[in-house]
Design a protein around this motif. Structure first.
Motif, short mmCIF file in Angstrom:
data_model
loop_
_atom_site.label_atom_id
_atom_site.label_comp_id
_atom_site.label_asym_id
_atom_site.label_seq_id
_atom_site.Cartn_x
_atom_site.Cartn_y
_atom_site.Cartn_z
N ILE A 1 0.85 -1.19 0.00
CA ILE A 1 0.00 0.00 0.00
C ILE A 1 0.89 1.24 0.00
CG2 ILE A 1 -1.97 -1.11 1.10
CD1 ILE A 1 -1.12 0.26 3.75
N VAL A 2 0.37 2.32 -0.54
CA VAL A 2 1.01 3.62 -0.45
C VAL A 2 0.16 4.40 0.54
CG1 VAL A 2 1.82 5.66 -1.67
CG2 VAL A 2 1.72 3.46 -2.87
N ALA A 3 0.77 4.86 1.62
CA ALA A 3 -0.01 5.49 2.69
C ALA A 3 0.79 6.61 3.34
CB ALA A 3 -0.39 4.45 3.74
N THR A 4 0.07 7.41 4.11
CA THR A 4 0.70 8.42 4.95
C THR A 4 0.93 7.78 6.32
OG1 THR A 4 -0.39 10.24 3.79
CG2 THR A 4 0.41 10.69 6.03
N THR A 5 2.12 7.98 6.87
CA THR A 5 2.41 7.52 8.24
C THR A 5 2.57 8.76 9.12
OG1 THR A 5 4.80 7.41 7.86
CG2 THR A 5 3.54 5.41 7.42
N GLU B 1 -3.04 6.28 -0.07
CA GLU B 1 -2.73 7.04 -1.28
C GLU B 1 -2.67 6.17 -2.53
OE1 GLU B 1 0.57 9.79 -0.76
OE2 GLU B 1 0.36 9.57 1.41
N GLY B 2 -2.48 4.86 -2.34
CA GLY B 2 -2.40 3.97 -3.50
C GLY B 2 -2.24 2.53 -3.10
N ILE B 3 -2.35 1.65 -4.09
CA ILE B 3 -2.18 0.22 -3.90
C ILE B 3 -1.24 -0.28 -5.00
CG2 ILE B 3 -3.33 -2.03 -3.82
CD1 ILE B 3 -5.45 0.99 -3.37
N ALA B 4 -0.19 -0.98 -4.59
CA ALA B 4 0.78 -1.50 -5.56
C ALA B 4 0.56 -2.99 -5.74
CB ALA B 4 2.20 -1.22 -5.10
N LEU B 5 0.44 -3.41 -6.99
CA LEU B 5 0.28 -4.82 -7.34
C LEU B 5 1.41 -5.19 -8.28
CD1 LEU B 5 -3.54 -4.64 -8.15
CD2 LEU B 5 -2.49 -5.38 -5.99
N ARG B 6 2.31 -6.04 -7.83
CA ARG B 6 3.43 -6.43 -8.69
C ARG B 6 3.24 -7.86 -9.15
NH1 ARG B 6 9.58 -7.10 -7.06
NH2 ARG B 6 9.11 -9.27 -7.40
N LYS B 7 3.23 -8.02 -10.44
CA LYS B 7 3.08 -9.35 -11.03
C LYS B 7 4.41 -10.08 -11.01
CE LYS B 7 -0.64 -7.66 -13.81
NZ LYS B 7 -0.90 -6.90 -14.99
N LYS B 8 4.36 -11.35 -11.30
CA LYS B 8 5.55 -12.21 -11.31
C LYS B 8 6.53 -11.79 -12.40
CE LYS B 8 7.02 -16.95 -11.53
NZ LYS B 8 6.67 -18.34 -11.62
N ALA B 9 7.80 -11.89 -12.08
CA ALA B 9 8.84 -11.63 -13.07
C ALA B 9 8.78 -12.69 -14.15
CB ALA B 9 10.22 -11.64 -12.41
N THR B 10 8.89 -12.25 -15.41
CA THR B 10 8.88 -13.21 -16.52
C THR B 10 10.14 -13.09 -17.33
OG1 THR B 10 7.67 -11.60 -17.87
CG2 THR B 10 6.37 -13.28 -16.70
N VAL C 1 -4.05 -0.85 9.42
CA VAL C 1 -4.95 -1.49 8.46
C VAL C 1 -4.57 -2.96 8.31
CG1 VAL C 1 -5.38 0.62 7.13
CG2 VAL C 1 -3.52 -0.90 6.45
N LYS C 2 -5.54 -3.75 7.88
CA LYS C 2 -5.28 -5.13 7.51
C LYS C 2 -5.44 -5.22 6.00
CE LYS C 2 -8.31 -8.44 8.20
NZ LYS C 2 -9.17 -9.45 8.82
N LEU D 1 4.46 0.54 1.73
CA LEU D 1 4.53 -0.42 2.82
C LEU D 1 4.17 -1.80 2.29
CD1 LEU D 1 2.60 1.86 5.31
CD2 LEU D 1 5.07 1.58 5.18
N ASP D 2 5.15 -2.71 2.30
CA ASP D 2 4.92 -4.08 1.81
C ASP D 2 3.88 -4.77 2.67
OD1 ASP D 2 6.57 -4.26 -0.43
OD2 ASP D 2 8.33 -4.66 0.81
N ALA D 3 2.99 -5.51 2.02
CA ALA D 3 1.94 -6.22 2.75
C ALA D 3 2.05 -7.73 2.55
CB ALA D 3 0.57 -5.73 2.32
N LEU D 4 1.88 -8.20 1.33
CA LEU D 4 1.80 -9.64 1.07
C LEU D 4 2.67 -10.05 -0.11
CD1 LEU D 4 -2.09 -9.87 1.30
CD2 LEU D 4 -0.46 -10.55 3.08
#
Length: 156
Positions: free
Chosen positions: A85-89, A147-156, A96-97, A120-123
């Motif tokens: 997640i992209v967030a303000t600290t 502020e945002g949500i990061a989704l990184r796909k598998k390296a190919t 958050v969960k 902030l890394d989550a899963l």
């Protein structure tokens, strides 16, 4: 040689590097490096407990704020191997969960001073998963600014 690539929101790009010395000897490919551009909060669905703020200090110039325990935000149709997640600290921030594909992790947004655009890394998963990412506020009466949500796909 250097390469520059502009990513679209939610896009993942992976690169392999090879080095060639002045004698023309080329080394084998190195490990893959990937980068993902987070989605802004505009691409997520937020419940009525969230208010919108705008300004250049936020990722994508927009954020969502709540103090309500149980308030949710979702991203449907997510395809990802890694979620952040992209967030303000801040010193008065809550927690958050983050849930996705049967896993969840609680993340504290507390820090000594206010910092925007914090990734902030989550899963992390062994392979790419699909489904809905859910962010649920677990604190009560404390600021939670996404502020945002990061989704990184598998390296190919």
């Amino acid at each position: 040689m250097s390469t520059t690539r502009t990513l679209a929101e939610g896009e993942t790009a992976c690169f392999r590097q090879r080095a060639t010395d002045t004698f023309g000897t080329t080394a084998g490919p190195r490990s893959v490096t990937c980068a993902a551009k987070p989605l802004t909060v505009r691409k997520a669905t937020f419940g009525s407990a969230w208010t919108t703020s705008t300004g250049s200090k936020y990722y994508g110039n927009v954020s969502k704020l709540t103090k309500k325990n149980g308030a949710k935000a979702t991203v449907s149709g997510a395809v990802s191997q890694r979620v952040a997640i992209v967030a303000t600290t801040c010193s008065t921030c809550g927690s958050v969960k983050v849930s996705f594909a049967g896993k969840s992790k609680t993340i504290s947004l507390r820090s000594p001073s206010t910092k925007n655009k914090q990734v902030l890394d989550a899963l992390t998963f062994d392979r790419t998963q699909t489904g809905t990412v859910t962010i649920t506020v677990t604190s009560t009466g404390k600021h939670v600014r996404i502020e945002g949500i990061a989704l990184r796909k598998k390296a190919t």
